[in-house]
Design a protein around this motif. Sequence first.
Motif, PDB file in Angstrom:
ATOM      1  N   CYS A   8     -29.420  -7.957 -30.856  1.00 14.82           N
ATOM      2  CA  CYS A   8     -27.982  -7.877 -31.099  1.00 14.82           C
ATOM      3  C   CYS A   8     -27.361  -9.278 -31.089  1.00 14.82           C
ATOM      4  O   CYS A   8     -27.579 -10.041 -30.142  1.00 14.82           O
ATOM      5  CB  CYS A   8     -27.338  -6.997 -30.035  1.00 14.82           C
ATOM      6  N   PRO A   9     -26.566  -9.616 -32.098  1.00 13.11           N
ATOM      7  CA  PRO A   9     -25.923 -10.921 -32.102  1.00 13.11           C
ATOM      8  C   PRO A   9     -24.811 -11.043 -31.061  1.00 13.11           C
ATOM      9  O   PRO A   9     -24.413 -12.151 -30.704  1.00 13.11           O
ATOM     10  CB  PRO A   9     -25.359 -11.041 -33.519  1.00 13.11           C
ATOM     11  N   LYS A  10     -24.333  -9.912 -30.559  1.00 16.78           N
ATOM     12  CA  LYS A  10     -23.238  -9.935 -29.588  1.00 16.78           C
ATOM     13  C   LYS A  10     -23.755 -10.067 -28.149  1.00 16.78           C
ATOM     14  O   LYS A  10     -23.296 -10.906 -27.395  1.00 16.78           O
ATOM     15  CB  LYS A  10     -22.392  -8.666 -29.737  1.00 16.78           C
ATOM     16  N   CYS A  11     -24.726  -9.206 -27.780  1.00 16.40           N
ATOM     17  CA  CYS A  11     -25.172  -9.214 -26.383  1.00 16.40           C
ATOM     18  C   CYS A  11     -26.635  -9.595 -26.203  1.00 16.40           C
ATOM     19  O   CYS A  11     -27.082  -9.799 -25.088  1.00 16.40           O
ATOM     20  CB  CYS A  11     -24.901  -7.860 -25.730  1.00 16.40           C
ATOM     21  N   GLY A  12     -27.409  -9.673 -27.298  1.00 14.60           N
ATOM     22  CA  GLY A  12     -28.784 -10.130 -27.225  1.00 14.60           C
ATOM     23  C   GLY A  12     -29.836  -9.075 -26.926  1.00 14.60           C
ATOM     24  O   GLY A  12     -31.016  -9.389 -26.895  1.00 14.60           O
ATOM     25  N   GLN A  13     -29.425  -7.824 -26.708  1.00 17.67           N
ATOM     26  CA  GLN A  13     -30.407  -6.786 -26.418  1.00 17.67           C
ATOM     27  C   GLN A  13     -31.183  -6.406 -27.668  1.00 17.67           C
ATOM     28  O   GLN A  13     -30.725  -6.607 -28.795  1.00 17.67           O
ATOM     29  CB  GLN A  13     -29.731  -5.550 -25.835  1.00 17.67           C
TER      30      GLN A  13
END
Length: 106
Positions: A48-53
């Motif tokens: 995910c570009p937002k949170c990295g998961q």
Amino acid sequence: MLQKPSEKEQEYFLQQELARLRELREQYRRQLEEEEKRKLKELHFMHCPKCGQKMEMTHLQGVEVEVCPGCGGIYLDAGELDKVLEENRRGPFAQALAAVRKVFGG
């Protein structure tokens, strides 16, 4: 008997050597760029570009999309929004997606 090269000969061969070195330097630079792209893709692919998961694949109206289990973000690849809109041309979900598309210049 060996003759001493003229200045023009030396200049010619020097220019040839400089051109060869420039080409080698450019090849090396391109190789480094490609390697960096490959490393970045390995590091960030399906994250995910937002949170990295790590994102999960799911189906939305017959289109395979990526969903983040952490923040709940939904990510569409190029052309997938059009496919979703085509599937739900008459529904409220399609209207909402069309509005989002207009806002972001689609």
